[in-house]
Design an enzyme around this catalytic site. Structure first.
Site, PDB file in Angstrom:
ATOM      1  N   GLY A   1      50.937 -13.856 -26.379  1.00 63.81           N
ATOM      2  CA  GLY A   1      50.397 -12.566 -25.949  1.00 63.81           C
ATOM      3  C   GLY A   1      51.380 -11.442 -26.238  1.00 63.81           C
TER       4      GLY A   1
ATOM      5  N   ARG B   1      48.649 -28.009 -34.151  1.00 61.48           N
ATOM      6  CA  ARG B   1      47.236 -28.220 -33.754  1.00 61.48           C
ATOM      7  C   ARG B   1      46.472 -26.932 -34.084  1.00 61.48           C
ATOM      8  NH1 ARG B   1      45.415 -26.461 -29.380  1.00 61.48           N
ATOM      9  NH2 ARG B   1      43.962 -28.153 -29.039  1.00 61.48           N
TER      10      ARG B   1
ATOM     11  N   ASP C   1      56.990 -19.245 -23.645  1.00 63.54           N
ATOM     12  CA  ASP C   1      57.193 -20.694 -23.567  1.00 63.54           C
ATOM     13  C   ASP C   1      56.432 -21.459 -24.659  1.00 63.54           C
ATOM     14  OD1 ASP C   1      58.304 -22.952 -22.003  1.00 63.54           O
ATOM     15  OD2 ASP C   1      56.177 -23.443 -21.783  1.00 63.54           O
TER      16      ASP C   1
ATOM     17  N   THR D   1      57.730 -11.736 -22.599  1.00 63.93           N
ATOM     18  CA  THR D   1      56.465 -11.913 -21.876  1.00 63.93           C
ATOM     19  C   THR D   1      56.435 -10.948 -20.699  1.00 63.93           C
ATOM     20  OG1 THR D   1      55.177 -13.317 -20.370  1.00 63.93           O
ATOM     21  CG2 THR D   1      57.455 -13.945 -20.665  1.00 63.93           C
ATOM     22  N   ILE D   2      55.249 -10.400 -20.459  1.00 61.30           N
ATOM     23  CA  ILE D   2      55.117  -9.541 -19.270  1.00 61.30           C
ATOM     24  C   ILE D   2      55.258 -10.387 -18.008  1.00 61.30           C
ATOM     25  CG2 ILE D   2      53.653  -7.795 -20.358  1.00 61.30           C
ATOM     26  CD1 ILE D   2      51.277  -9.059 -18.722  1.00 61.30           C
ATOM     27  N   ASP D   3      55.007 -11.715 -18.125  1.00 60.04           N
ATOM     28  CA  ASP D   3      54.983 -12.582 -16.933  1.00 60.04           C
ATOM     29  C   ASP D   3      56.379 -12.829 -16.355  1.00 60.04           C
ATOM     30  OD1 ASP D   3      52.315 -12.757 -17.591  1.00 60.04           O
ATOM     31  OD2 ASP D   3      52.513 -14.695 -18.578  1.00 60.04           O
TER      32      ASP D   3
ATOM     33  N   ASP E   1      58.277 -15.242 -16.841  1.00 53.80           N
ATOM     34  CA  ASP E   1      58.324 -16.614 -16.316  1.00 53.80           C
ATOM     35  C   ASP E   1      59.140 -17.557 -17.202  1.00 53.80           C
ATOM     36  OD1 ASP E   1      56.649 -16.701 -18.493  1.00 53.80           O
ATOM     37  OD2 ASP E   1      54.975 -17.667 -17.462  1.00 53.80           O
TER      38      ASP E   1
ATOM     39  N   ARG F   1      39.438   2.321   3.026  1.00 49.25           N
ATOM     40  CA  ARG F   1      39.042   1.005   2.517  1.00 49.25           C
ATOM     41  C   ARG F   1      40.245   0.090   2.323  1.00 49.25           C
ATOM     42  NH1 ARG F   1      35.321   3.373  -2.357  1.00 49.25           N
ATOM     43  NH2 ARG F   1      33.317   3.281  -1.285  1.00 49.25           N
TER      44      ARG F   1
ATOM     45  N   GLY G   1      50.161 -12.347 -14.850  1.00 46.47           N
ATOM     46  CA  GLY G   1      51.377 -13.097 -14.531  1.00 46.47           C
ATOM     47  C   GLY G   1      51.217 -14.591 -14.691  1.00 46.47           C
ATOM     48  N   ARG G   2      49.991 -15.000 -14.985  1.00 48.80           N
ATOM     49  CA  ARG G   2      49.660 -16.423 -15.144  1.00 48.80           C
ATOM     50  C   ARG G   2      50.089 -17.236 -13.917  1.00 48.80           C
ATOM     51  NH1 ARG G   2      48.166 -18.607 -20.447  1.00 48.80           N
ATOM     52  NH2 ARG G   2      49.220 -16.927 -21.504  1.00 48.80           N
TER      53      ARG G   2
ATOM     54  N   GLU H   1      46.929 -12.935 -10.480  1.00 43.62           N
ATOM     55  CA  GLU H   1      45.746 -13.660 -10.982  1.00 43.62           C
ATOM     56  C   GLU H   1      45.826 -15.155 -10.681  1.00 43.62           C
ATOM     57  OE1 GLU H   1      45.572 -13.170 -15.254  1.00 43.62           O
ATOM     58  OE2 GLU H   1      47.555 -14.041 -15.551  1.00 43.62           O
TER      59      GLU H   1
ATOM     60  N   HIS I   1      44.422  -6.278 -19.316  1.00 39.92           N
ATOM     61  CA  HIS I   1      45.310  -6.108 -20.464  1.00 39.92           C
ATOM     62  C   HIS I   1      45.966  -4.740 -20.558  1.00 39.92           C
ATOM     63  CE1 HIS I   1      43.132  -9.744 -21.399  1.00 39.92           C
ATOM     64  NE2 HIS I   1      44.121 -10.054 -22.207  1.00 39.92           N
TER      65      HIS I   1
HETATM   66  O1  F6P Z   1      51.128 -14.387 -20.822  1.00 43.03           O
HETATM   67  C1  F6P Z   1      50.728 -13.064 -20.868  1.00 43.03           C
HETATM   68  C2  F6P Z   1      49.328 -12.905 -20.316  1.00 43.03           C
HETATM   69  O2  F6P Z   1      48.982 -11.535 -20.348  1.00 43.03           O
HETATM   70  C3  F6P Z   1      49.127 -13.473 -18.907  1.00 43.03           C
HETATM   71  O3  F6P Z   1      49.636 -12.640 -17.909  1.00 43.03           O
HETATM   72  C4  F6P Z   1      47.630 -13.626 -18.888  1.00 43.03           C
HETATM   73  O4  F6P Z   1      47.257 -14.630 -17.985  1.00 43.03           O
HETATM   74  C5  F6P Z   1      47.311 -14.037 -20.313  1.00 43.03           C
HETATM   75  O5  F6P Z   1      48.408 -13.622 -21.119  1.00 43.03           O
HETATM   76  C6  F6P Z   1      46.038 -13.446 -20.868  1.00 43.03           C
HETATM   77  O6  F6P Z   1      45.804 -13.989 -22.129  1.00 43.03           O
HETATM   78  P1  F6P Z   1      44.732 -13.411 -23.160  1.00 43.03           P
HETATM   79  O7  F6P Z   1      45.343 -12.219 -23.838  1.00 43.03           O
HETATM   80  O8  F6P Z   1      44.475 -14.536 -24.096  1.00 43.03           O
HETATM   81  O9  F6P Z   1      43.527 -13.018 -22.370  1.00 43.03           O
END
Ligand code: F6P
Length: 365
Positions: free
Chosen positions: A16, A84, A120, A142-144, A146, A179, A187-188, A239, A289
């Site tokens: 990503g 693959r 990863d 990665t934005i995550d 992780d 509200r 963040g996966r 998420e 996104h």
């Molecule tokens: O790993 C980066 C990320 O943006 C995650 O935070 C998210 O779960 C995933 O990629 C979304 O993937 P895609 O761009 O395939 O929808």
């Protein structure tokens, strides 16, 4: 020109995208081309370019003016894996091992090294390619945030800024309508974005995958705020968050992708559950996104520049099989093998969680 035995290198961005990728490409290419006269081949769309031999030979002009540009000028893919590789057959696809083709392209282009910029999944593929004879240096992104073995990945801070800005905006409308406003962030399987944006954006409840939440505890917090005259609340949910005893919310399964699962939608479930349990009107926003786009923050520009510079230096020193990494104030390098296969998740006793709890934030446990 400085002297080096390295004549040609390849570079690719895979997985990503995130803000800062172009900054790494720029740093690597400027040092390689301008200081050493090295030919730099940029493979298009991640490993797809290596398999299909699709590339552009980068010039100084190509990497000029891209510092502030989000995304990647080379394109990327979180589906293409040489080992693959999905080959389309009519409306279906078959998985083929095209790694020999990727390796042949590396050799045919006379590459002395390949710099891969990825997370990863990208690094796991790099590790296999290394066993098959390729000389690789990796740059973590990665934005995550992780990835193991580096304190931060670039892209993370930019995503946190975007999520924080969204929270600032949700605050005003939450206040006006009394509200509960829920923001679902990416963040996966890790809760870094939710934790950092949640604290920076004044979230009252922060829910992360590492701490399964108890709905009752969440609702108690919302009631408590009402009791104290706060008629609105802000909930930040990752998420990958899940209720105690429950499962993560899968939004889609992408068969072609090495990691097939895409998460998303838990924010809507939480919205329904909160309304049912408390009667307080609630709304959910899935930021999606937007978090991956836009210009990198100064921190990410600096980190990506340092990473790019370190990566080309590793290549020049023929220190292959290494990933550049941030440790404290310094940029260092670690073995790629050590960085893969174990995600860096938020420790439930993280200091930021402790401080957030101390000022009244609920994590649903
Ligand atoms: O790993 C980066 C990320 O943006 C995650 O935070 C998210 O779960 C995933 O990629 C979304 O993937 P895609 O761009 O395939 O929808």
């Amino acid at each position: 020109m400085k002297k080096t035995a390295i004549k040609t290198i390849g570079i690719l961005t895979a997985g990503g995208d995130c803000p800062g990728l172009n900054v790494v490409i720029r740093a690597v290419a400027k040092v390689a081309i301008n200081d050493y006269g090295i030919k730099v081949i940029g493979f298009e769309d991640g490993y797809d370019g290596l398999v299909r031999n699709r590339f552009i030979t980068l010039s100084n002009k190509d990497v000029s003016g891209i510092l502030t540009l989000g995304g990647t000028i080379l394109g990327t893919s979180n589906i293409a894996d040489p080992y693959r590789y999905p080959v389309q057959k009519g409306s279906k696809f078959v998985i083929k091992d095209l790694s020999a083709q990727a390796i042949a392209n590396y050799k045919a282009n006379g590459l002395d090294a390949l710099i891969v910029i990825g997370g990863d999944g990208t690094l796991s593929i790099a590790s296999k390619l290394m066993k098959d004879g390729l000389d690789i240096v990796a740059v973590p992104k990665t934005i995550d945030n992780d990835l193991a073995e580096t304190e931060y990945t670039f892209g993370f801070e930019s995503a946190v800024v975007t999520a924080t800005e969204a929270l600032d905006k949700l605050h005003t409308t939450a206040q006006s309508h009394h509200r509960v406003m829920i923001l679902e962030v990416m963040g996966r399987y890790a809760g870094w974005i939710a934790l950092y944006a949640g604290v920076a954006g004044g979230g009252d409840v922060i829910l992360i995958p590492e701490i399964p939440y108890d709905l009752k505890k969440v609702c108690d917090k919302l009631h408590e705020r009402r009791h104290h005259g706060k008629r609105f609340s802000i909930v930040v949910i990752a998420e990958g968050a899940k209720p105690k005893g429950g499962k993560m919310t899968v939004s889609r399964v992408i068969e072609k992708s090495p990691d097939k699962i895409r998460l998303g939608g838990v924010g809507y479930q939480l919205m329904d559950a909160i309304e049912k349990q408390t009667g307080i009107e609630s709304r959910a926003t899935i930021l999606g996104h937007v978090q991956r786009g836009g210009t990198p923050t100064p921190f990410d520009r600096i980190l990506a520049t340092r990473f790019g510079y370190e990566a080309i230096n590793l290549v020049l020193r023929k220190k292959f099989g290494r990933m550049v990494a941030l440790k404290g104030e310094g940029v260092t390098d670690v073995s790629i093998a050590k960085a893969i296969g174990k995600l860096k998740r938020v420790p439930p006793n993280h200091l930021l969680i402790k401080s957030a709890k101390a000022i009244g934030v609920t994590f649903g446990n």
